[in-house]
Design a protein around this motif. Structure first.
Motif, short mmCIF file in Angstrom:
data_model
loop_
_atom_site.label_atom_id
_atom_site.label_comp_id
_atom_site.label_asym_id
_atom_site.label_seq_id
_atom_site.Cartn_x
_atom_site.Cartn_y
_atom_site.Cartn_z
N ARG A 229 0.85 -1.20 0.00
CA ARG A 229 0.00 0.00 0.00
C ARG A 229 0.88 1.25 0.00
N GLY A 230 0.59 2.17 -0.92
CA GLY A 230 1.33 3.43 -0.99
C GLY A 230 2.57 3.39 -1.86
N VAL A 231 2.97 2.21 -2.34
CA VAL A 231 4.15 2.11 -3.19
C VAL A 231 3.83 2.68 -4.57
N ARG A 232 4.71 3.55 -5.04
CA ARG A 232 4.57 4.12 -6.38
C ARG A 232 5.36 3.27 -7.36
N LEU A 233 4.83 3.10 -8.56
CA LEU A 233 5.46 2.27 -9.58
C LEU A 233 5.98 3.15 -10.72
N TYR A 234 7.17 2.83 -11.18
CA TYR A 234 7.88 3.66 -12.16
C TYR A 234 8.24 2.84 -13.40
N ALA A 235 8.27 3.56 -14.53
CA ALA A 235 8.71 2.97 -15.79
C ALA A 235 9.86 3.82 -16.31
N PRO A 236 10.82 3.19 -17.00
CA PRO A 236 11.89 3.97 -17.61
C PRO A 236 11.32 4.92 -18.67
N ARG A 237 11.85 6.13 -18.72
CA ARG A 237 11.39 7.14 -19.67
C ARG A 237 11.41 6.63 -21.11
N ASP A 238 12.40 5.82 -21.47
CA ASP A 238 12.51 5.38 -22.86
C ASP A 238 11.41 4.39 -23.27
N ARG A 239 10.64 3.86 -22.32
CA ARG A 239 9.50 3.00 -22.64
C ARG A 239 8.22 3.78 -22.83
N LEU A 240 8.23 5.06 -22.45
CA LEU A 240 7.03 5.89 -22.53
C LEU A 240 6.98 6.63 -23.86
N PRO A 241 5.78 7.02 -24.28
CA PRO A 241 5.67 7.74 -25.56
C PRO A 241 6.26 9.14 -25.47
N SER A 242 6.74 9.64 -26.59
CA SER A 242 7.20 11.03 -26.67
C SER A 242 5.98 11.92 -26.53
N LEU A 243 6.17 13.08 -25.92
CA LEU A 243 5.05 14.00 -25.71
C LEU A 243 5.10 15.14 -26.70
N PRO A 244 3.92 15.70 -27.03
CA PRO A 244 3.91 16.91 -27.86
C PRO A 244 4.61 18.05 -27.11
N ASP A 245 4.93 19.12 -27.83
CA ASP A 245 5.67 20.24 -27.24
C ASP A 245 4.95 20.90 -26.07
N ASP A 246 3.63 20.81 -26.02
CA ASP A 246 2.89 21.51 -24.96
C ASP A 246 2.45 20.58 -23.83
N GLU A 247 3.03 19.38 -23.75
CA GLU A 247 2.74 18.45 -22.66
C GLU A 247 4.04 18.06 -21.98
N PHE A 248 3.93 17.76 -20.65
CA PHE A 248 5.13 17.49 -19.86
C PHE A 248 4.86 16.39 -18.86
#
Length: 169
Positions: free
Chosen positions: A76-95
């Motif tokens: 309970r309460g553990v946050r889960l993380y993914a490596p940035r390179d597995r995530l989609p690229s974002l448009p210029d106006d999203e972060f």
């Protein structure tokens, strides 16, 4: 910028067979499983993720290596993380929120207003929680184009035009 991005959090157990309640922080909530295996922030544990069904405020999920209700409760309460390179690229106006935390915030005249402590969302819009440069309690700045016209990740700063009354006089 951090190499790990928080994509979900465990909010407790679901049932008696080791399933967990999983909150997804991805724009497409079901995509959280696509980035599996996910790790804890310190990288000490890694979990494969299989969503089993949608439930109120998230999903029931099976995590690799979690077999019992007690093991699920302990997460309970553990946050889960993914490596940035597995995530989609974002448009210029999203972060990604992780990229905004720690950035210095200046007004349109170049005066340092503070630093971003956190990015919050209570339903209407994202809010930047700022630690004011002059000290004192944190303030919330709406993360809208009107209030935050420029985010420069390369320079590590945000230019803001806060609505009147947001910042202490």
């Amino acid at each position: 910028m951090t190499d790990l991005i928080c994509v979900g959090a465990i909010s407790g157990s679901f049932g008696v067979r080791g399933e967990v309640r999983l909150k997804s922080f991805t724009s497409d909530p079901e995509a959280v499983a696509d980035y599996s295996p996910l790790t804890t922030e310190d990288g000490s544990r890694q979990f494969t993720v299989q969503l089993t069904r949608q439930i109120k405020n998230g999903f029931a999920a099976v995590l690799g290596g979690v077999e019992t209700k007690e093991e699920a409760d302990a997460l309970r309460g553990v946050r889960l993380y993914a490596p940035r390179d597995r995530l989609p690229s974002l448009p210029d106006d999203e972060f990604y929120h992780a990229d905004l935390i720690g950035l210095e915030v200046y007004d349109t005249g170049g005066t340092l207003l503070g630093k971003v402590n956190a990015v919050l969302n209570h339903g209407a819009t994202d809010l930047l929680e700022l630690a004011p440069a002059g000290g004192g309690g944190t303030v919330l700045l709406p993360f809208t184009y009107d209030a935050v016209p420029t985010v420069d990740l390369t320079a590590g700063r945000i230019i803001a035009d806060p609505p009147e009354g947001v910042l202490p006089e």
